[in-house]
Scaffold this active site. Structure first.
Site, PDB file in Angstrom:
ATOM      1  N   SER A 175       8.483 -16.853   7.945  1.00 47.94           N
ATOM      2  CA  SER A 175       8.962 -17.758   8.670  1.00 47.94           C
ATOM      3  C   SER A 175       8.612 -17.642  10.118  1.00 47.94           C
ATOM      4  O   SER A 175       9.146 -17.433  11.321  1.00 47.94           O
ATOM      5  CB  SER A 175      10.474 -17.486   8.879  1.00 47.94           C
ATOM      6  N   ARG A 190       1.146 -18.009  16.111  1.00 46.10           N
ATOM      7  CA  ARG A 190       1.734 -17.151  16.944  1.00 46.10           C
ATOM      8  C   ARG A 190       3.166 -16.640  16.428  1.00 46.10           C
ATOM      9  O   ARG A 190       3.711 -17.120  15.402  1.00 46.10           O
ATOM     10  CB  ARG A 190       2.527 -17.998  18.382  1.00 46.10           C
ATOM     11  N   ASP A 203       9.156 -20.665   5.910  1.00 43.56           N
ATOM     12  CA  ASP A 203      10.393 -20.653   4.993  1.00 43.56           C
ATOM     13  C   ASP A 203      10.735 -22.018   4.686  1.00 43.56           C
ATOM     14  O   ASP A 203      11.596 -22.510   4.107  1.00 43.56           O
ATOM     15  CB  ASP A 203      11.326 -19.830   5.826  1.00 43.56           C
TER      16      ASP A 203
END
Ligand code: ADP
Ligand code: BG6
Length: 473
Positions: A175, A190, A203
């Site tokens: 995620s 990032r 996700d």
């Protein structure tokens, strides 16, 4: 009346009038402080307003940024990442597959046995991510993940064995924004949310895959959990920045990374700006910081703190706990917001247990609930505007001739959407207002629980190295 009596009477009168003066002054001061506190709330509410016209501006800005992000890398704050998922599950997938689901708060390991669409056998373990691993070294985080997976594989039962001579296959729901170079590889763009590790399938793409597995009308997925993101099915020939061969399906799932959306039309307040500048990723994920679970409670805390500091809302000293960032979590905010007791005793309990603030008046507790409502409603309505932006991009925001029954389903996942009822309802209301009665009948927003975990396993199945073999036998 004797001199003593007169003197006593005079003293009495003086004392009473002094007391009256004190009470009046206290009342005037407290009414003055109360008025100051209400001014703070009113100004905040005005800053957070999301009238329909503003939501339409936000939606249009989202659509514009989507085009820009597909035109070139770096063309927009929206990364519009190519997922390399160009064939979503069909429902025909079979076999045992594993999935890892690393979110902003929880980590899940799953094992699914695919056969019949409505008879998927699923086993999973959920583990809280040790906070120190969120800001440590990536090796430590991934060693932790590998260890938990090994423990889970060791619990494999007889009915979940894989065919002899084959290897276990796994889908990884990661995620965080990854610029993928293939279905199984890529580079982290990032860290977001509470992760900040120096030196991983998203996700949202997983949720889209999980949703499509049971419903062919699923065209997009939105996560409203610790963070927020959206993925949707784009026409492969509508991605100018893509140099690769066009897939047979003619479709490509795009991971928007919409948390990084930013627009002058967003109703930002001073509290949002301060939260952002104090965050691990200043200047980034502005949209996410206004709508997702990691941040909603923190925004409420910041407003209460200002009221305590400038209007002595909780008395003449500022409660020390109120000064602690992220001490007021969104689940607690949600509990206060949903308090249906006449005397708001849930609010009283939360204020006492979390912030060590006792003996609040009912009037004060009502203001706390009002702040929760302002923050949650703004987040919900901005989420709806984002979804409208996606629908506009793919031409599904209006009902076309001959498509009166063409449904478009948005698969939703994430603990904020799943558990925050008033947030979810406000989002649906805004969606209906924005689409109008006719179009809103064709747009279905539905919870696709743990879609990301199942979706990752499904994508492992649809990209299985044994699939051709299975199909050819
Ligand atoms: N009862 C609740 N009310 C409001 N928000 C909640 C509630 N429970 C969990 N959340 C939010 O959902 C987030 C967890 O989302 P979830 O999707 O379960 O995990 P992850 O973000 O790790 O994928 C929490 O960070 C919290 O902000
Ligand atoms: O499932 P979570 O933790 O709420 O994550 C939702 C989103 O959080 C964002 O911060 C990430 O950049 C996205 O990649 C992710 O999809």
């Amino acid at each position: 009346m004797g001199k003593v009596a007169v003197a006593a009477a005079v003293v009495g009168v003086a004392a009473v009038s002094a007391a009256v003066v004190l009470v009046v002054r206290h009342r005037m001061q407290s009414s003055g402080k109360w008025a100051k506190a209400m001014d703070i709330v009113k100004e905040f509410e005005e800053k957070c307003a999301t009238p329909i016209a503003k939501l339409r501006q936000v939606a249009d800005a989202m659509t514009v940024e989507m085009h820009a992000g597909l035109a070139s890398d770096g063309g927009s704050k929206l990364k519009m990442l190519i997922s390399y998922v160009d064939n979503l599950p069909t429902g025909d997938e079979t076999g045992v597959f594993y999935a890892l689901d690393l979110g902003g708060t929880n980590f899940r390991v799953l094992r699914v046995k695919l056969g019949e669409v409505d008879n998927v056998k699923k086993e999973f373990e959920e583990v809280s991510i040790p906070p120190e691993l969120m800001i440590g070294k990536s090796d430590d985080l991934f060693d932790f993940i590998a260890g938990e997976l090994a423990k889970f594989v060791a619990t494999e039962g007889e009915d979940m064995q894989i065919p002899a001579g084959t290897q276990r296959e796994l889908g990884f729901t990661f995620s965080f924004p990854v610029k993928q170079s293939s279905i199984a590889g890529g580079t982290l763009v990032r860290w977001t949310k509470g992760f900040n590790i120096e030196d991983a399938v998203n996700d949202t793409v997983g949720t889209l895959a999980g949703g499509r597995y049971t419903d062919p009308d699923v065209i997009a997925a939105v996560i409203l959990g610790t963070g927020t993101n959206a993925a949707y099915v784009e026409r492969a020939n509508a991605i100018p920045k893509w140099q690769g061969l066009l897939p047979k399906s003619g479709e490509m799932v795009i991971n928007m990374e919409w948390g990084n959306f930013r627009s002058s039309h967003l109703p930002l307040s001073e509290y949002d700006e301060n939260l952002d500048s104090d965050s691990l990723n200043p200047g980034e994920q502005i949209y996410e910081k206004m709508i997702s679970g990691m941040y909603l409670g923190e925004i409420v805390r910041r407003v209460l703190l200002k009221m305590a500091e400038e209007a002595e809302f909780f008395g003449d000293t500022v409660p020390s706990k109120l000064e602690k960032p992220f001490i007021l979590r969104t689940p607690d905010m949600s509990a206060m917001h949903h308090d249906s007791t006449a005397d708001l005793r849930v609010v009283a309990t939360k204020l006492k247990d979390i912030l060590e603030i006792s003996n609040t008046s009912l009037k004060m507790r009502k203001v706390v609930v009002e702040l929760c409502d302002i923050v949650a409603t703004r987040g919900a309505r901005l989420s709806a505007a984002g979804i409208l932006g996606i629908l506009k991009k793919i031409g599904r925001d209006t009902v076309k001739e001959g498509e009166e029954n063409h449904k478009s389903v948005i698969a939703m996942d994430g603990g904020l959407f799943e558990h925050y009822t008033k947030f979810r309802n406000a989002m649906q209301t805004a969606m209906d207002e924005l689409l109008g009665e006719e179009a809103s009948r064709n747009i279905i927003i539905k919870l696709s629980n743990d879609g990301s975990g199942l979706g990752a396993a499904l994508l492992a199945a649809s990209h299985s190295q044994y699939r051709e073999y299975a199909e050819s036998t």
